[in-house]
Design an enzyme around this catalytic site. Structure first.
Site, mmCIF file in Angstrom:
data_model
loop_
_atom_site.group_PDB
_atom_site.id
_atom_site.type_symbol
_atom_site.label_atom_id
_atom_site.label_comp_id
_atom_site.label_asym_id
_atom_site.label_seq_id
_atom_site.Cartn_x
_atom_site.Cartn_y
_atom_site.Cartn_z
ATOM 1 N N SER A 43 0.593 -1.375 -0.277
ATOM 2 C CA SER A 43 -0.346 0.312 0.162
ATOM 3 C C SER A 43 0.789 1.766 0.161
ATOM 4 C CB SER A 43 -1.254 -0.160 1.367
ATOM 5 O OG SER A 43 -1.717 -1.290 1.335
ATOM 6 N N HIS A 74 -3.302 0.459 -4.360
ATOM 7 C CA HIS A 74 -2.778 -0.940 -5.841
ATOM 8 C C HIS A 74 -3.383 -0.446 -6.526
ATOM 9 C CE1 HIS A 74 -1.441 -3.349 -1.707
ATOM 10 N NE2 HIS A 74 -2.605 -2.088 -1.131
ATOM 11 N N HIS A 96 -5.495 -9.237 -1.972
ATOM 12 C CA HIS A 96 -5.497 -9.095 -0.851
ATOM 13 C C HIS A 96 -7.025 -10.074 -0.012
ATOM 14 C CE1 HIS A 96 -4.184 -5.112 -0.530
ATOM 15 N NE2 HIS A 96 -3.155 -5.843 0.908
ATOM 16 N N TYR A 98 -9.592 -10.153 1.950
ATOM 17 C CA TYR A 98 -10.377 -9.837 2.475
ATOM 18 C C TYR A 98 -11.615 -9.178 1.022
ATOM 19 C CZ TYR A 98 -7.924 -5.040 2.620
ATOM 20 O OH TYR A 98 -7.105 -4.253 2.241
ATOM 21 N N GLU A 99 -10.446 -8.874 -0.482
ATOM 22 C CA GLU A 99 -11.214 -8.536 -1.230
ATOM 23 C C GLU A 99 -11.897 -9.891 -1.949
ATOM 24 O OE1 GLU A 99 -8.577 -6.390 -4.160
ATOM 25 O OE2 GLU A 99 -7.116 -6.526 -2.634
ATOM 26 N N ALA A 126 2.492 -2.088 4.389
ATOM 27 C CA ALA A 126 2.642 -0.795 4.936
ATOM 28 C C ALA A 126 1.941 -1.605 6.132
ATOM 29 C CB ALA A 126 1.856 0.353 4.457
ATOM 30 N N MET A 218 -2.182 -6.851 6.660
ATOM 31 C CA MET A 218 -3.289 -7.898 6.129
ATOM 32 C C MET A 218 -2.648 -8.158 4.670
ATOM 33 S SD MET A 218 -5.956 -5.043 6.553
ATOM 34 C CE MET A 218 -6.394 -3.963 8.200
ATOM 35 N N SER A 219 -1.549 -8.618 5.214
ATOM 36 C CA SER A 219 -1.048 -9.130 3.435
ATOM 37 C C SER A 219 0.335 -10.101 3.761
ATOM 38 C CB SER A 219 -0.455 -8.237 2.651
ATOM 39 O OG SER A 219 0.473 -7.469 2.993
ATOM 40 N N ASN A 242 1.913 3.316 10.311
ATOM 41 C CA ASN A 242 0.858 3.920 12.026
ATOM 42 C C ASN A 242 1.178 3.375 13.129
ATOM 43 O OD1 ASN A 242 -1.689 2.213 10.168
ATOM 44 N ND2 ASN A 242 -1.489 1.661 12.132
ATOM 45 N N HIS A 254 -7.197 4.231 6.340
ATOM 46 C CA HIS A 254 -5.961 3.718 5.159
ATOM 47 C C HIS A 254 -5.483 5.310 4.879
ATOM 48 C CE1 HIS A 254 -4.776 1.368 1.838
ATOM 49 N NE2 HIS A 254 -5.483 1.956 1.508
#
Length: 297
Positions: A43, A74, A96, A98-99, A126, A218-219, A242, A254
Site C-alpha cells: 500500500s 494498489h 488481499h 478480504y477482497e 504497509a 493484512m498481507s 501507523n 487507510h
C-alpha cells in the site's frame, strides 16, 4: 437450460496450471525481459517503479486470469525494467484475501512469478507498529512471521520444497549492510498477518504482542510462505505507517497509511534500489565464479 449441442461445444474449465500458462504466454508476448528478481509493492509503495528504466508496463487487467485489484493505493500493474543494471519485475499492488475471500487470488502472483523464473522475491507492505519502540515512518526488516489468517498456502506443495528459515538469512544480512552504508535506520522484527479488512482492536493488538509480533498487517504471510516453498529466496520489508490500536490514541484510516508511505518513499526507494543492485552484483559474481573453465596445467 443448455441443449446437448451446447454441452458438447462448451469448453471445460481450465486448471490452475493452464491459467498460469496462459498468463505467462501473454506476458512473454508483451516483453522479452527475463528478470530473476521480483518485488511486490504494498500500500502506497508503488512509486518505486518511477526509478526503474527501460520499463515495460503491463496493466494486470489485461493479463488473462490475473486477479483484479480493488484497494486504493494498489494500482495493479506488472512493471518489467532495469534497476540500475539489474533486471527487475515489480508487482505494483497486490490482491488481499478480504477482497474476495479466496486465497488463490492472493497466491496467483506468486505462482506467476515462479512460472516466469523468479528466484529472489522481496515482499513489502504497509503495517501497523505493535512494538512500543516503533514510530510511524520506520522501515522494518522482517526476520520472521506469524500467520493469523489461519489459511495454509502450502496445501498440495511437496514438503521437500520447504525452506527454513522462511526469510533468507543471507538476504537479511545483505539488506542490513546496505541500510548501514546508506545510514538509513532499519528496524527488525516479526510481522503478523491477519485477514482484515477491519483494523485490530486494542485487545487483539495485545494478543499479537504477546505472541511475539512487532508489526501487523493484512498481507504477505501466505505469499512469502508459498514463494519459499517454491524455492525462492525471500526478503521482507514493512513500512510502519501507523501505530496500532491501543498504542496510539489516533483513529486509524487507510488515508493515513498511504500518506505516511508517501512521506518515506524516498528512503524506501533508496534502500530497495541499493538492495536490488547488491543482489544483482552478488549473483553476477557467483555466476562468473562457477562459469570459469579450469586452466590446463
Amino acid at each position: 437450460m443448455k441443449n446437448n449441442a451446447e454441452k458438447k461445444t462448451a469448453s471445460p474449465a481450465l486448471s490452475l496450471e493452464q491459467r498460469v500458462k496462459k498468463s505467462v504466454s501473454f506476458i512473454r508476448k508483451t516483453t522479452r525481459v527475463r528478470p530473476e528478481i521480483a518485488i511486490i509493492l504494498g500500500s502506497g509503495l508503488g512509486s518505486l517503479t518511477s526509478t526503474m528504466s527501460r520499463q515495460t508496463f503491463i496493466d494486470t487487467a489485461a493479463i488473462p486470469f490475473y486477479p483484479r485489484l480493488t484497494v486504493e493505493g494498489h494500482r495493479g500493474a506488472l512493471v518489467f525494467g532495469h534497476c540500475g543494471s539489474v533486471l527487475l519485475l515489480a508487482f505494483q499492488g497486490r490482491a488481499h484475501f478480504y477482497e474476495t475471500g479466496d486465497l488463490e487470488t492472493v497466491l496467483y502472483p506468486i505462482r506467476l512469478a515462479h512460472a516466469l523464473g523468479i528466484t529472489t522475491l522481496i515482499v513489502t507492505n504497509a503495517a501497523g507498529g505493535v512494538n512500543n519502540s516503533f514510530r510511524a515512518g520506520d522501515l522494518m526488516l522482517m526476520n520472521d512471521q506469524i500467520n493469523l489468517t489461519f489459511e495454509n498456502p502450502l496445501i498440495g506443495v511437496a514438503p521437500r520444497l520447504m525452506r527454513a528459515p522462511l526469510y533468507d538469512e543471507h538476504l537479511r544480512q545483505l539488506i542490513t549492510g546496505v541500510a548501514g552504508k546508506l545510514a538509513l535506520p532499519l528496524r527488525e522484527g516479526v510481522y503478523c498477518g491477519v485477514k482484515g479488512p477491519s483494523y485490530e482492536t486494542a485487545a487483539e493488538i495485545e494478543m499479537v504482542r504477546t505472541l511475539g509480533g512487532d508489526a501487523v498487517g493484512m498481507s504477505t504471510v501466505n505469499e512469502a510462505s508459498l514463494a519459499a516453498a517454491y524455492g525462492m529466496r525471500v526478503a521482507g520489508i514493512s513500512c510502519i505507517t501507523n501505530l496500532a490500536t491501543g498504542i496510539s490514541s489516533e483513529k486509524l484510516s487507510h488515508a493515513e497509511v498511504t500518506e505516511v508511505a508517501d512521506r518515506v518513499k524516498e528512503q524506501f526507494s533508496a534502500l530497495v534500489n541499493a538492495v536490488i543492485t547488491a543482489i544483482g552484483s552478488r549473483s553476477r559474481a557467483h555466476s562468473a565464479l562457477h562459469s570459469r573453465k579450469p586452466r590446463r596445467v
